[in-house]
Design a protein around this motif. Structure first.
Motif, PDB file in Angstrom:
ATOM      1  N   SER A  94      14.193  50.804 -27.561  1.00 25.14           N
ATOM      2  CA  SER A  94      15.302  50.436 -28.437  1.00 25.14           C
ATOM      3  C   SER A  94      14.841  50.312 -29.883  1.00 25.14           C
ATOM      4  O   SER A  94      15.500  50.801 -30.811  1.00 25.14           O
ATOM      5  N   LEU A  95      13.699  49.667 -30.093  1.00 27.48           N
ATOM      6  CA  LEU A  95      13.163  49.537 -31.447  1.00 27.48           C
ATOM      7  C   LEU A  95      12.853  50.900 -32.049  1.00 27.48           C
ATOM      8  O   LEU A  95      13.112  51.155 -33.234  1.00 27.48           O
ATOM      9  N   ALA A  96      12.310  51.793 -31.233  1.00 30.21           N
ATOM     10  CA  ALA A  96      11.959  53.133 -31.720  1.00 30.21           C
ATOM     11  C   ALA A  96      13.185  53.929 -32.106  1.00 30.21           C
ATOM     12  O   ALA A  96      13.097  54.867 -32.915  1.00 30.21           O
ATOM     13  N   ALA A  97      14.341  53.571 -31.552  1.00 29.31           N
ATOM     14  CA  ALA A  97      15.578  54.296 -31.843  1.00 29.31           C
ATOM     15  C   ALA A  97      16.282  53.794 -33.097  1.00 29.31           C
ATOM     16  O   ALA A  97      17.265  54.413 -33.548  1.00 29.31           O
ATOM     17  N   LEU A  98      15.811  52.700 -33.684  1.00 24.31           N
ATOM     18  CA  LEU A  98      16.456  52.170 -34.889  1.00 24.31           C
ATOM     19  C   LEU A  98      16.237  53.112 -36.067  1.00 24.31           C
ATOM     20  O   LEU A  98      15.215  53.799 -36.147  1.00 24.31           O
ATOM     21  N   PRO A  99      17.172  53.132 -37.009  1.00 25.38           N
ATOM     22  CA  PRO A  99      17.043  54.056 -38.139  1.00 25.38           C
ATOM     23  C   PRO A  99      15.929  53.707 -39.105  1.00 25.38           C
ATOM     24  O   PRO A  99      15.524  54.539 -39.921  1.00 25.38           O
ATOM     25  N   GLU A 100      15.428  52.469 -39.078  1.00 25.36           N
ATOM     26  CA  GLU A 100      14.305  52.095 -39.947  1.00 25.36           C
ATOM     27  C   GLU A 100      13.625  50.863 -39.378  1.00 25.36           C
ATOM     28  O   GLU A 100      14.142  50.199 -38.472  1.00 25.36           O
ATOM     29  N   ASP A 101      12.445  50.543 -39.904  1.00 24.28           N
ATOM     30  CA  ASP A 101      11.726  49.342 -39.478  1.00 24.28           C
ATOM     31  C   ASP A 101      12.457  48.103 -39.985  1.00 24.28           C
ATOM     32  O   ASP A 101      13.106  48.126 -41.038  1.00 24.28           O
ATOM     33  N   VAL A 102      12.335  47.016 -39.236  1.00 23.11           N
ATOM     34  CA  VAL A 102      13.045  45.785 -39.595  1.00 23.11           C
ATOM     35  C   VAL A 102      12.093  44.598 -39.533  1.00 23.11           C
ATOM     36  O   VAL A 102      11.108  44.609 -38.799  1.00 23.11           O
ATOM     37  N   LEU A 103      12.397  43.567 -40.335  1.00 20.61           N
ATOM     38  CA  LEU A 103      11.607  42.348 -40.320  1.00 20.61           C
ATOM     39  C   LEU A 103      11.778  41.620 -38.996  1.00 20.61           C
ATOM     40  O   LEU A 103      10.817  41.126 -38.414  1.00 20.61           O
ATOM     41  N   TYR A 104      13.012  41.549 -38.522  1.00 17.12           N
ATOM     42  CA  TYR A 104      13.286  40.828 -37.275  1.00 17.12           C
ATOM     43  C   TYR A 104      14.306  41.594 -36.454  1.00 17.12           C
ATOM     44  O   TYR A 104      15.197  42.266 -36.985  1.00 17.12           O
ATOM     45  N   LEU A 155      20.149  46.313 -46.518  1.00 14.46           N
ATOM     46  CA  LEU A 155      21.576  46.621 -46.545  1.00 14.46           C
ATOM     47  C   LEU A 155      21.881  47.828 -45.669  1.00 14.46           C
ATOM     48  O   LEU A 155      22.909  47.868 -44.968  1.00 14.46           O
ATOM     49  N   ASN A 156      21.001  48.799 -45.661  1.00 12.47           N
ATOM     50  CA  ASN A 156      21.202  49.989 -44.850  1.00 12.47           C
ATOM     51  C   ASN A 156      21.272  49.652 -43.367  1.00 12.47           C
ATOM     52  O   ASN A 156      22.150  50.139 -42.638  1.00 12.47           O
ATOM     53  N   ILE A 157      20.375  48.781 -42.915  1.00 10.66           N
ATOM     54  CA  ILE A 157      20.372  48.445 -41.485  1.00 10.66           C
ATOM     55  C   ILE A 157      21.557  47.557 -41.142  1.00 10.66           C
ATOM     56  O   ILE A 157      22.096  47.623 -40.024  1.00 10.66           O
ATOM     57  N   VAL A 158      22.009  46.727 -42.083  1.00 16.08           N
ATOM     58  CA  VAL A 158      23.200  45.911 -41.843  1.00 16.08           C
ATOM     59  C   VAL A 158      24.419  46.813 -41.673  1.00 16.08           C
ATOM     60  O   VAL A 158      25.228  46.607 -40.762  1.00 16.08           O
ATOM     61  N   ARG A 159      24.551  47.794 -42.530  1.00 18.56           N
ATOM     62  CA  ARG A 159      25.675  48.732 -42.407  1.00 18.56           C
ATOM     63  C   ARG A 159      25.657  49.414 -41.044  1.00 18.56           C
ATOM     64  O   ARG A 159      26.694  49.641 -40.434  1.00 18.56           O
ATOM     65  N   TRP A 160      24.480  49.730 -40.571  1.00 18.44           N
ATOM     66  CA  TRP A 160      24.347  50.401 -39.272  1.00 18.44           C
ATOM     67  C   TRP A 160      24.670  49.464 -38.123  1.00 18.44           C
ATOM     68  O   TRP A 160      25.277  49.861 -37.136  1.00 18.44           O
ATOM     69  N   ASN A 161      24.299  48.194 -38.250  1.00 20.03           N
ATOM     70  CA  ASN A 161      24.360  47.245 -37.139  1.00 20.03           C
ATOM     71  C   ASN A 161      25.644  46.411 -37.107  1.00 20.03           C
ATOM     72  O   ASN A 161      25.933  45.782 -36.095  1.00 20.03           O
TER      73      ASN A 161
END
Length: 286
Positions: free
Chosen positions: A232-242, A84-90
Motif C-alpha cells: 500500500s505504501l509503495a502504491a502512494l503517489p509520493e513519500d509521506v511523513l506519516y 498539499l498534493n497528497i492531501v488532494r489525493w487522499n
C-alpha cells in the motif's frame, strides 16, 4: 529554535489526542511546537518552518475552507507535511479505487454520485450480504456512516437522501470481522514501520473510534498485514511523513479499509517509543 505548527481544531475537548507527547522530544532536537487551528484566517504561516497537519478532525464540515487553509500554507515559506498534493489525493476515498487498480485488495465497494434507493437496495444482492455500510467519500471520525439492513434502509431512505444529496458516497458490505475481530491500524513514519493497534467497537456498535466507545490494544502484526501495508505504501503517489494503514480481515485475507494520510490519530500513547520514532522521521524528511 525552529518553529513548527501542529494544525488542529479550535477545540479538542471531546476528542482523544496524544500529539502533545511529541512536544518534548521535538524540543530536545531544536523544535518549538504549538497547536494552531486551521480555521484561523489571520495566521502568518511564514513564521513557521514546518506545519504538520494533525488533529483537524472537523475538516469534513468545510472541506473547501480546509483546502484553502492548506493552500495558504503552501504559498508561505513553511513546509507542509503531509504535502498539499497528497492531501488532494487522499481527501476523497476515491483513492481506494486507484489502489485497487494497482492490485491492492480493498473492501468491496460501489461508488455513487447521487442517492437512488433502488440502486442502494441492489447492493445487498450485489455483495450477497444482509447488511451494508454507506459513508461519504469525504469524511472523518465516521461522520455520516450508517450500517443498513434492507428494513432500516427503507425507513431511513428520506434522511439518507437528504444527507447524500450533495455528497459523493460509497456503499460496502458490512464486514462482520470489524465486530468479531476488530480493525487493525499499522503506523509508518517516513516509510518505516513504527507500531500497530487493534481497534474494537463497543458492543452493539460498528465504529471503532474512541469517541464512539471503541477499545484499543497494542498488537504485533503478522507478516500478511505487514506485506499488505508495504504494498500500500509503495502504491502512494509520493513519500509521506506519516501514514496509518487500516486493515480488516475479509474472507481469510487482510484488506485495506482506509489509508489515512491527512489527520490520522497516531496513538503515541500506545507505544512509548513511537514519539521518538516520529521525531527521527520528522528530521529525516526535512
Amino acid at each position: 529554535m525552529k518553529r513548527c505548527a501542529f494544525l488542529s481544531m479550535d477545540s479538542l475537548e471531546d476528542f482523544f489526542s496524544s500529539d502533545t507527547m511529541l512536544f518534548e522530544p521535538l524540543k530536545n532536537v531544536g523544535w518549538l511546537v504549538e497547536e494552531v487551528s486551521w480555521r484561523k484566517t489571520d495566521v502568518d504561516w511564514n513564521v513557521y518552518d514546518v506545519v504538520v497537519i494533525r488533529s483537524t478532525w472537523d475538516y469534513q464540515d468545510d472541506a473547501e475552507g480546509f483546502m484553502a487553509c492548506l493552500q495558504r500554507i503552501e504559498a508561505s515559506s513553511a513546509q507542509l507535511q503531509n504535502s498539499l498534493n497528497i492531501v488532494r489525493w487522499n481527501i476523497s476515498k476515491k483513492y481506494l479505487k486507484e489502489l485497487q487498480n494497482q492490485g491492492i485488495n480493498i473492501v468491496p465497494t460501489l461508488w455513487f454520485d447521487s442517492f437512488s434507493l433502488p440502486e442502494i437496495q441492489a447492493g445487498f444482492s450485489h455483495f450477497d450480504t444482509p447488511e451494508l455500510v454507506i459513508k461519504p467519500l469525504v469524511s472523518a471520525n465516521a461522520d455520516h456512516a450508517y450500517r443498513l439492513t434492507p428494513e432500516n434502509l427503507k425507513q431511513q431512505a428520506q434522511k439518507l437522501d437528504t444527507i447524500f444529496a450533495t455528497r459523493e458516497f460509497m456503499v460496502q458490505p458490512f464486514l462482520t470481522g470489524i465486530v468479531d475481530e476488530g480493525e487493525y491500524s499499522l503506523f509508518y513514519f517516513a516509510g518505516q514501520y513504527s507500531h500497530s493497534i487493534l481497534k474494537q467497537p463497543e458492543s452493539g456498535d460498528f465504529r471503532v473510534q474512541e469517541e464512539h466507545g471503541g477499545r484499543l490494544s497494542t498488537i504485533q502484526p503478522c507478516e500478511e498485514m505487514l506485506t499488505t501495508a508495504r504494498h500500500s505504501l509503495a502504491a502512494l503517489p509520493e513519500d509521506v511523513l506519516y501514514a496509518r494503514i487500516d486493515l480488516v480481515r475479509h474472507k481469510n485475507e487482510f484488506v485495506v479499509i482506509e489509508i489515512e494520510l491527512i489527520e490520522p490519530s497516531l496513538y503515541f500513547n500506545m507505544d512509548p517509543d513511537s514519539p521518538q520514532r516520529f521525531v527521527d522521521a520528522f528530521i529525516e524528511m526535512l
